[in-house]
Scaffold this active site. Structure first.
Site, PDB file in Angstrom:
ATOM      1  N   ARG A  99      -3.757   9.250  -7.634  1.00 56.39           N
ATOM      2  CA  ARG A  99      -4.161   7.947  -7.071  1.00 56.39           C
ATOM      3  C   ARG A  99      -4.902   8.183  -5.759  1.00 56.39           C
ATOM      4  NH1 ARG A  99      -0.624   8.446  -2.878  1.00 56.39           N
ATOM      5  NH2 ARG A  99       1.384   9.280  -3.452  1.00 56.39           N
ATOM      6  N   LYS A 128      14.269  20.405  -9.084  1.00 56.94           N
ATOM      7  CA  LYS A 128      13.416  19.214  -9.008  1.00 56.94           C
ATOM      8  C   LYS A 128      13.302  18.523 -10.357  1.00 56.94           C
ATOM      9  CE  LYS A 128       9.707  19.740  -6.261  1.00 56.94           C
ATOM     10  NZ  LYS A 128       8.532  20.438  -5.647  1.00 56.94           N
ATOM     11  N   HIS A 165      10.215  13.216   4.734  1.00 63.19           N
ATOM     12  CA  HIS A 165       9.142  13.330   3.736  1.00 63.19           C
ATOM     13  C   HIS A 165       8.085  12.243   3.879  1.00 63.19           C
ATOM     14  CE1 HIS A 165      11.479  16.422   2.004  1.00 63.19           C
ATOM     15  NE2 HIS A 165      12.375  15.643   1.438  1.00 63.19           N
ATOM     16  N   ARG A 181      -0.429   6.919  11.293  1.00 63.35           N
ATOM     17  CA  ARG A 181       0.062   5.740  10.566  1.00 63.35           C
ATOM     18  C   ARG A 181       0.861   4.905  11.553  1.00 63.35           C
ATOM     19  NH1 ARG A 181       2.150   7.467   4.557  1.00 63.35           N
ATOM     20  NH2 ARG A 181       0.602   9.091   4.183  1.00 63.35           N
ATOM     21  N   GLY A 206       8.691  10.303  -4.549  1.00 62.55           N
ATOM     22  CA  GLY A 206       9.271   9.705  -3.350  1.00 62.55           C
ATOM     23  C   GLY A 206      10.439  10.506  -2.783  1.00 62.55           C
ATOM     24  N   LYS A 246      11.249  28.412  -6.232  1.00 53.21           N
ATOM     25  CA  LYS A 246      11.575  29.000  -4.934  1.00 53.21           C
ATOM     26  C   LYS A 246      11.568  27.907  -3.873  1.00 53.21           C
ATOM     27  CE  LYS A 246      12.191  32.350  -2.045  1.00 53.21           C
ATOM     28  NZ  LYS A 246      13.573  32.874  -2.082  1.00 53.21           N
TER      29      LYS A 246
HETATM   30  P1  ADP Z   1       7.976  13.912  -4.443  1.00 53.04           P
HETATM   31  O1  ADP Z   1       7.097  13.665  -5.625  1.00 53.04           O
HETATM   32  O2  ADP Z   1       9.335  13.347  -4.627  1.00 53.04           O
HETATM   33  O3  ADP Z   1       7.346  13.541  -3.150  1.00 53.04           O
HETATM   34  P2  ADP Z   1       7.358  16.744  -3.943  1.00 53.04           P
HETATM   35  O4  ADP Z   1       7.304  17.746  -5.027  1.00 53.04           O
HETATM   36  O5  ADP Z   1       6.061  16.283  -3.380  1.00 53.04           O
HETATM   37  O6  ADP Z   1       8.230  15.485  -4.448  1.00 53.04           O
HETATM   38  O7  ADP Z   1       8.253  17.259  -2.776  1.00 53.04           O
HETATM   39  C1  ADP Z   1       8.602  16.435  -1.701  1.00 53.04           C
HETATM   40  C2  ADP Z   1       8.973  17.260  -0.478  1.00 53.04           C
HETATM   41  O8  ADP Z   1      10.092  18.118  -0.739  1.00 53.04           O
HETATM   42  C3  ADP Z   1       7.873  18.191  -0.027  1.00 53.04           C
HETATM   43  O9  ADP Z   1       6.947  17.540   0.808  1.00 53.04           O
HETATM   44  C4  ADP Z   1       8.677  19.263   0.701  1.00 53.04           C
HETATM   45  O10 ADP Z   1       9.003  18.816   2.006  1.00 53.04           O
HETATM   46  C5  ADP Z   1       9.937  19.375  -0.099  1.00 53.04           C
HETATM   47  N1  ADP Z   1       9.814  20.436  -1.119  1.00 53.04           N
HETATM   48  C6  ADP Z   1       9.493  20.288  -2.423  1.00 53.04           C
HETATM   49  N2  ADP Z   1       9.445  21.482  -3.056  1.00 53.04           N
HETATM   50  C7  ADP Z   1       9.746  22.409  -2.142  1.00 53.04           C
HETATM   51  C8  ADP Z   1       9.882  23.845  -2.168  1.00 53.04           C
HETATM   52  N3  ADP Z   1       9.703  24.553  -3.273  1.00 53.04           N
HETATM   53  N4  ADP Z   1      10.202  24.455  -1.013  1.00 53.04           N
HETATM   54  C9  ADP Z   1      10.413  23.755   0.122  1.00 53.04           C
HETATM   55  N5  ADP Z   1      10.322  22.423   0.222  1.00 53.04           N
HETATM   56  C10 ADP Z   1       9.991  21.744  -0.896  1.00 53.04           C
END
Ligand code: ADP
Length: 447
Positions: free
Chosen positions: A292, A158, A235, A338, A164, A201
């Site tokens: 926010r 990540k 998402h 929504r 997003g 993980k």
């Molecule tokens: P963003 O800021 O881009 O929305 P997030 O960290 O909120 O990123 O992650 C977005 C989506 O990606 C999460 O809602 C989930 O569905 C998936 N995700 C993120 N991290 C994990 C993880 N460690 N394991 C499984 N799914 C993940």
């Protein structure tokens, strides 16, 4: 208290903020692009100012134009709503430099919690549960491999600055990890100007549960319980509810308390959401902090009776929170659909255009937050959400019956909306039971 607030947003959330201002006796100024000229919600503002053409980067995202609209109209504060500039620390800083209060956190607190690596470090210190994974950005191939071996595959790569759903990559093998880290880093550099990536993980099946928190400028922060937002497609959340069904109460309470502690530790004022994934064993892992107001804030308002938007304005003006943690009580169950101008039968293709018939539902426990009326034309320029239908009742079952009834009353014609899908979900056995994971909707759509 402020004299005049400028609302740097559009659509339903602009109207939501106008309503809060009016109830507080504060004048409000709405900005709009030419694509929103003549939109009916603008008439409820004391004044509205055109800030540019339809494309958001020339209007709602243009900091100079928004600041000059605020200065010209004599606004002493800006509410950014959600999306657009709401999580832009530079914008918050420019507001401050111009002597305009940004209704949200300080740029420092936003920067700290908006960076996922920094947020995770702070979370560890506040004893908020996080995913096993690297503490800092991974910089070399060897570092990434060693880390992934420690965590165990699958892992997710990540971007520290991600948002997003962009800049993420799943790696199930060492080979995928090696190519994934360099690609994710390049993508993040291009998209966010920050190539830092980390790994954690990856959970195959999980629920999305998030905690609403609000803090003031005097070091106090209170949580307003949790929401479950597991009904998602790509998402994007489609249905949210509070409380989260089928989870151990003590565990939820514990996580909520820790989330509030994290916000206090970050010296954060304003509304924030601490997002978690929850596995089958009800282990919580923090995803990120949203600095926010969230789209789904009304479900929390319905079960707590707290007006989150008014409270944000009050704390931004320097008032202490008007309640203590022990004053916040949960009452009944709330759910939000929504309503998007998208066709679920045609792969959710956007369906902008003129709404000829618009009948919002009513009756007990029903709230419709929308800027739409009959004769309104949904512009193609922005996201497709045309409103939010929120209902409240004594328990989850009654709440879902009420939602089904309200969805049947809602008539939006002739454009396609997500309503038929949401109505079907209200009678889906697995969703009725509660506790579905974030892939449930996509599995259902495939079958
Ligand atoms: P963003 O800021 O881009 O929305 P997030 O960290 O909120 O990123 O992650 C977005 C989506 O990606 C999460 O809602 C989930 O569905 C998936 N995700 C993120 N991290 C994990 C993880 N460690 N394991 C499984 N799914 C993940």
């Amino acid at each position: 208290m402020f004299n005049r607030i400028l609302i740097a947003n559009r659509g339903e959330i602009a109207l939501r903020i106008i309503r809060a201002c009016r109830e507080l006796g504060i004048e409000c100024v709405c900005v709009y692009s030419t694509a929103d000229a003549g939109a009916p919600y603008l008439q409820y503002a004391d004044r509205s100012v055109c800030i540019g053409p339809g494309p958001a980067n020339k209007s709602y995202l243009d900091i100079a134009r928004i600041i000059s609209a605020a200065e010209q109209s004599g606004a002493d504060a800006i509410h950014p709503g959600y999306g657009f500039l709401s999580e832009n620390a530079h914008f918050a800083e420019v507001c401050g430099d111009c002597g305009i209060e940004f209704i949200g956190p300080s740029p420092e607190a936003m920067g700290k919690l908006g960076d996922k690596i920094e947020a995770k470090k702070l979370a560890r210190e506040a004893k908020v549960p996080v995913f096993p994974g690297s503490e800092d950005a991974v910089e070399t191939e060897d570092e990434a491999i060693a880390e992934a071996d420690k965590i165990g595959y699958p892992v997710i790569i990540k971007a520290a600055a991600g948002g997003g759903g962009r800049g993420m990559r799943i790696a199930r093998t060492k080979e995928e990890l090696i190519s994934g880290v360099s690609r994710a880093s390049q993508e993040a550099e291009a998209a966010f100007g920050n190539g830092a990536v980390y790994i954690e993980k990856f959970l195959e099946a999980a629920r999305h549960v998030e905690v609403q928190v609000i803090g003031d400028k005097h070091g106090s922060a209170v949580h307003l319980f949790e929401r479950d937002c597991s009904i998602q497609r790509r998402h994007q959340k489609l249905i949210e509810e509070a409380p989260a069904p089928g989870l151990d109460q003590r565990r939820k309470d514990d996580v909520c308390k820790r989330a509030a502690a994290l916000i206090r530790k970050a010296k954060y004022h304003g509304a924030a959401t601490v997002e978690f994934l929850v596995d089958e064993k009800q282990n919580f892992y923090m995803l990120e902090v949203n600095t926010r107001l969230q789209v789904e804030h009304p479900v929390t308002e319905m079960i707590t009776g707290v007006d989150i938007v008014k409270t944000m304005i009050r704390v931004a003006a320097g008032e202490p929170l008007p309640f203590k943690q022990r004053d916040i009580k949960r009452n009944g169950h709330a759910m939000e659909c929504r309503i998007n101008a998208e066709d679920p039968d045609r792969n959710f293709m956007p369906s902008p255009g003129e709404i000829e018939r618009f009948d919002p539902p009513g009756g007990p426990g029903v709230r419709m937050d929308t800027h739409c009326v009959a004769g309104y034309r949904v512009p193609p320029n922005y996201d497709s959400m045309i409103g939010k239908l929120i209902v409240h009742d004594d328990d989850r079952n009654a709440c879902m019956n009420r939602m089904a009834r309200a969805l049947q009353e809602l008539k939006v014609e002739p454009i396609a909306t997500t309503t038929p899908l949401q109505l079907r979900l209200m009678s889906n056995a697995a969703f009725r039971k509660g506790g579905v994971d974030i892939h449930f909707l996509e599995r259902l759509l495939k079958s």
